[in-house]
Structure formats: structure tokens, C-alpha cells
Design a protein around this motif. Structure first.
Motif, PDB file in Angstrom:
ATOM      1  N   THR A 102      46.582  35.193  31.105  1.00 15.68           N
ATOM      2  CA  THR A 102      47.270  33.945  30.822  1.00 15.68           C
ATOM      3  C   THR A 102      46.373  33.102  30.410  1.00 15.68           C
ATOM      4  O   THR A 102      46.485  32.172  29.419  1.00 15.68           O
ATOM      5  N   ALA A 103      45.222  32.659  31.421  1.00 10.86           N
ATOM      6  CA  ALA A 103      44.352  31.362  31.207  1.00 10.86           C
ATOM      7  C   ALA A 103      43.229  31.715  30.297  1.00 10.86           C
ATOM      8  O   ALA A 103      42.943  32.927  30.062  1.00 10.86           O
ATOM      9  N   ALA A 104      42.703  30.632  29.587  1.00 12.21           N
ATOM     10  CA  ALA A 104      41.512  30.713  28.914  1.00 12.21           C
ATOM     11  C   ALA A 104      40.261  30.458  29.765  1.00 12.21           C
ATOM     12  O   ALA A 104      39.779  29.118  29.743  1.00 12.21           O
ATOM     13  N   LEU A 105      39.908  31.598  30.411  1.00 11.20           N
ATOM     14  CA  LEU A 105      38.757  31.291  31.376  1.00 11.20           C
ATOM     15  C   LEU A 105      37.362  31.149  30.725  1.00 11.20           C
ATOM     16  O   LEU A 105      36.923  31.724  29.770  1.00 11.20           O
ATOM     17  N   VAL A 151      39.922  32.491  38.718  1.00 10.26           N
ATOM     18  CA  VAL A 151      40.805  31.445  39.249  1.00 10.26           C
ATOM     19  C   VAL A 151      41.856  31.960  39.946  1.00 10.26           C
ATOM     20  O   VAL A 151      42.399  33.112  39.705  1.00 10.26           O
ATOM     21  N   ASN A 152      42.418  31.210  40.997  1.00  9.18           N
ATOM     22  CA  ASN A 152      43.492  31.923  41.870  1.00  9.18           C
ATOM     23  C   ASN A 152      44.771  31.315  41.246  1.00  9.18           C
ATOM     24  O   ASN A 152      45.035  30.032  41.487  1.00  9.18           O
ATOM     25  N   ARG A 183      47.155  44.530  48.395  1.00  7.25           N
ATOM     26  CA  ARG A 183      46.020  44.884  47.215  1.00  7.25           C
ATOM     27  C   ARG A 183      46.881  44.955  46.007  1.00  7.25           C
ATOM     28  O   ARG A 183      46.423  44.369  45.032  1.00  7.25           O
ATOM     29  N   LYS A 184      48.015  45.477  45.927  1.00  3.73           N
ATOM     30  CA  LYS A 184      48.639  45.520  44.522  1.00  3.73           C
ATOM     31  C   LYS A 184      48.950  44.005  44.150  1.00  3.73           C
ATOM     32  O   LYS A 184      48.938  43.744  42.920  1.00  3.73           O
ATOM     33  N   LYS A 196      47.730  39.394  40.511  1.00 11.31           N
ATOM     34  CA  LYS A 196      47.398  37.764  40.582  1.00 11.31           C
ATOM     35  C   LYS A 196      46.253  37.716  39.348  1.00 11.31           C
ATOM     36  O   LYS A 196      46.154  36.767  38.783  1.00 11.31           O
ATOM     37  N   LEU A 197      45.272  38.346  39.863  1.00  6.35           N
ATOM     38  CA  LEU A 197      44.039  38.302  39.241  1.00  6.35           C
ATOM     39  C   LEU A 197      44.156  38.710  37.796  1.00  6.35           C
ATOM     40  O   LEU A 197      43.430  38.196  36.875  1.00  6.35           O
TER      41      LEU A 197
END
Length: 434
Positions: A227-230, A367-368, A214-215, A220-221
């Protein structure tokens, strides 16, 4: 001899694990290849089995929930011991004697005079009755001292004596009742029943440590969001032809392959063709470079008791639709049984998540990382649609594509989703790969 049971290496760069649970306890005789415990890492759950027969002894500090280093000794196995010769089970704690019966609190009896304070009487102590009150008292032979007065200083009012005289209040407005008729009973006041309420649960809470998996999911999420421009784009798919195809061939498909024909195969195959057409969706950013992939490892989000995992169908472009369905079934079974390995989770280039199985109508998946996009599937719902100038009820599904705008432009993302829509709405094109 005593054999040490150590935490095995479960993946590259993994330095510690959490003991999820022990399937055996100290003193148990175990046989070779029996599962002893379940280890949880930041990537997967791993079973640790006994290498020989023997009696198990779990070392202090290695209980369920403990975090241990890779290579650490968590238990020993006495291979010379025989079945039934294990360490004796700890003596059961003596039963806690029941608490002495609670004696009921002494009930105090109170006389009616103590329980209800009698209002001041008006008759005997206050002879100054008004003429109207005096007349009613005399005619009905009422003892004024037995009537509670509500007037000033406890004086009797006309209403007080009328209320104390059965039938008197109605005499002035209605003819006298027949001598044999019984006086009408006085209506009882309505009883107010209090609403039952349970004990307050304010402050009733518990603190449960996050599991290693879970951590890692949380990290990651959050990393993807930071980081990403989602950005997410949406479309809808008419599932009529796919559902007709499933209904037509589901029995023959199950007879040949031993499983039901689902929707995953259609969407995985459609995604592979769309990724070929728009390779940026199958790529990701490494530093200041873009890493393109000429292989297609499609991750399928699987909900497990430990949390959400995304194992991958390796080289999905080389599989038939039936092969994809078999791979999805196997990954789901691994997730359910806690047997997803680090190899299953690594190497994905694109992911698919299906919130529709839980009833979701629309969502924006994350995103993963380090992948650049994820396809979200949703619940199929009948809706009125305009078809060739007529309104028809069609089984429709909303689909969503969340993508990293740093590498995928809006035109590519929308075109990618339209490509999937076209292929699923006309599944024959999947066979022709057009």
C-alpha cells in the motif's frame, strides 16, 4: 453443577482465536483464578482463568492448536467435584516390546587366495626368463613361481624380482652391508582413512501451521509494502554525551526508580519533539484524507516467543524520561510473559524498533500500518570520527527512518531524523524541549 468454559471476547472485530496451550488437563482439579489455557488472537495472547473450583474436562476439538470461535464452549468445570475425585487418568499405553535382537550377518571366511586373486606366476610356467632376470633369480635363489609378474602375458620383469629380493635393489648403488646388519624393512604404504559422513537428511522436514499472531504479522507487513510508498533515509548519531550521562547517573537512577537507565527514554523523548516539529510523520492516510494526530502514542517493538509485537506508550509527551523507561520495562515484561493486551497494541501513531540489541549495524524497518513512519535504532560501535579537525574514536549509532512517501516528503523525513540526531547528541535540549 457443570460450568461451561467459553472463549471470551478479546477485542473489537476479533471473531476467532487459537488455543495456544492448556496449562491443565482433563481430570485435573483446579482452583478459582488458576490459569487454564492461553488463547492467541491476531493481536495478542490472552489467559483464560477458572471462575470457580472444580474438575476440568476439555471438550473434543478444543486441543492445543485448534482454532475456535469467540463464545464457543471449549471445556466444562464440575464445581461439585472435590480434589482427588477427578476423572481417572487414561491408562498408560503398554510398553512396546523391544524388537528382537538383530542377528549379525553370517561372516564368510575366505582364503587368502579367494580374497586376493593371485597374479599369474612367471617362474615355473614360463621358463623363458630374460638374462638379467635369470641372473637375479639364480644369485638370490628365488622361486619364480612365487613372484607375480607384471610384464606382458604375466612375464617376470627385472623390477618384479628385485622387489622380491630384500636388499637387492640397493646392492648396485651402495656397498654390501655387513653380514651382521639386518636388511632395512620395507616402508608400509600410507593408509587412506575414509571421511566419516552421517546419514543423508534429504527430505527431512516438517510442516508447522502459522500461529494466529504470526499470520497477522505477515498480513500487516505485506499490507504496508503493497500500500505505502516506502522509502528509508539514514543518519548517524554520536552517543558520547548520552553514554557519559548514563555512566554519571545510572546508580542514582536505579536507586530511585528501581531500573537501569537505558537509551529508549532518550529516543522516545527526542521522537516526540521531532513529531511536534514535523506533524506529517505523526499522521496517516485515510482514504483520500490525511489524519493528523495531536497526541503521541509511541510504539516500541518487542520480540516475544510468539513473534514481533509493537505495544504503545500512550501519551508519551506527558511522561518524563524516567516515566518512559518504566513504561518500556512494563511493556517488555508483558511481552515476555505473554500478557500484552489488544489495548496495548492499538492506537499507536509512530514506532521505534531497536535491532541493535541483536547486533544489527544497519537495516531498513517496515512501517507499522497504518502509521506513516518508523525509526530504526542499531548497534553502537566505536568508529574514528573527525572532531574539530582531529580524529577521535567515538561511539556511533546508525539510525534509519522508513516513511510513507505519499504523505511525508523527503525534506521532512531528513529534517525529522536530523532533529533526533541533534537532540540525542545534546541531551540537555530534551529538558528544555528545544
Amino acid at each position: 453443577m457443570k460450568q461451561e468454559i467459553k472463549v471470551p471476547a478479546v477485542g473489537e472485530s476479533i471473531t476467532e482465536a487459537t488455543i495456544g496451550s492448556w496449562t491443565k488437563k482433563s481430570g485435573d482439579f483446579v482452583k478459582r483464578n488458576e490459569v487454564l489455557m492461553l488463547l492467541e488472537t491476531d493481536k495478542a495472547s490472552v489467559e483464560v482463568v477458572a471462575e470457580n473450583d472444580g474438575v476440568l474436562t476439555i471438550l473434543p476439538g478444543s486441543e492445543a492448536g485448534a482454532t475456535v470461535l469467540i463464545g464457543a464452549t471449549v471445556a466444562t468445570l464440575d464445581t461439585d467435584a472435590k480434589a482427588g475425585a477427578g476423572a481417572p487418568a487414561p491408562a498408560a499405553a503398554g510398553a512396546v516390546p523391544p524388537p528382537p535382537p538383530v542377528q549379525p550377518a553370517a561372516q564368510t571366511s575366505a582364503s587368502p587366495a579367494q580374497m586376493t586373486a593371485a597374479p599369474a606366476a612367471a617362474g615355473g610356467s614360463n621358463p623363458n626368463l630374460s638374462p638379467a632376470v635369470q641372473r637375479i633369480v639364480t644369485e638370490n635363489q628365488i622361486d619364480p613361481s612365487q613372484v607375480a609378474g607384471t610384464g606382458k602375458d604375466g612375464r617376470l620383469t627385472k623390477g618384479d624380482v628385485l622387489a622380491a629380493t630384500p636388499g637387492t635393489a640397493s646392492k648396485a648403488a651402495a656397498p654390501a652391508a655387513a653380514p651382521s646388519a639386518a636388511p632395512a624393512p620395507k616402508a608400509a604404504a600410507p593408509t587412506v582413512v575414509p571421511v566419516a559422513t552421517g546419514p543423508s537428511k534429504q527430505g527431512d522436514k516438517k510442516l508447522v501451521p502459522m500461529t494466529t499472531i504470526r499470520k497477522r504479522i505477515a498480513e500487516k507487513l505485506k499490507e504496508a509494502q503493497n500500500t505505502a510508498a516506502l522509502l528509508t533515509t539514514f543518519n548517524e548519531i554520536d552517543m558520547t554525551k548520552v553514554m557519559e550521562l548514563r555512566a554519571k547517573y545510572k546508580d542514582k537512577f536505579k536507586e530511585k526508580f528501581g531500573l537501569n537507565l537505558g537509551f529508549n527514554g532518550f529516543f522516545v523523548k527526542a521522537s516526540v519533539e521531532a513529531l511536534k516539529a514535523y506533524p506529517a510523520v505523526n499522521a496517516w492516510i485515510v482514504g483520500t484524507d490525511i489524519e493528523y494526530h495531536n497526541y503521541y502514542n509511541i510504539g516500541i517493538a518487542v520480540s516475544t516467543e510468539k513473534g514481533l509485537m509493537v505495544p504503545n506508550i500512550k501519551d508519551a509527551d506527558t511522561l518524563s524520561l524516567a516515566g518512559v523507561e518504566v513504561a518500556v520495562r512494563d511493556l517488555a515484561a508483558k511481552g515476555r510473559d505473554g500478557k500484552i493486551s489488544p489495548n496495548d497494541l492499538g492506537g499507536g501513531t509512530f514506532s521505534i524498533t531497536n535491532g541493535g540489541v541483536f547486533g544489527s549495524l544497519l537495516s531498513t524497518p517496515i512501517v507499522n500500518a497504518p502509521q506513516s513512519a518508523i525509526l530504526g535504532l542499531h548497534k553502537i560501535q566505536d568508529r574514528p570520527m573527525a572532531v574539530n579537525g582531529k580524529v577521535e574514536i567515538r561511539p556511533m549509532m546508525y539510525v534509519a527512518l522508513t516513511y510513507d512517501h505519499r504523505i511525508v516528503d523527503g525534506k521532512e523525513a531528513v529534517s525529522f531524523l536530523v532533529k533526533i540526531k541533534e537532540l540525542v547528541e545534546d541531551p540537555e535540549r530534551l529538558l528544555l524541549e528545544i
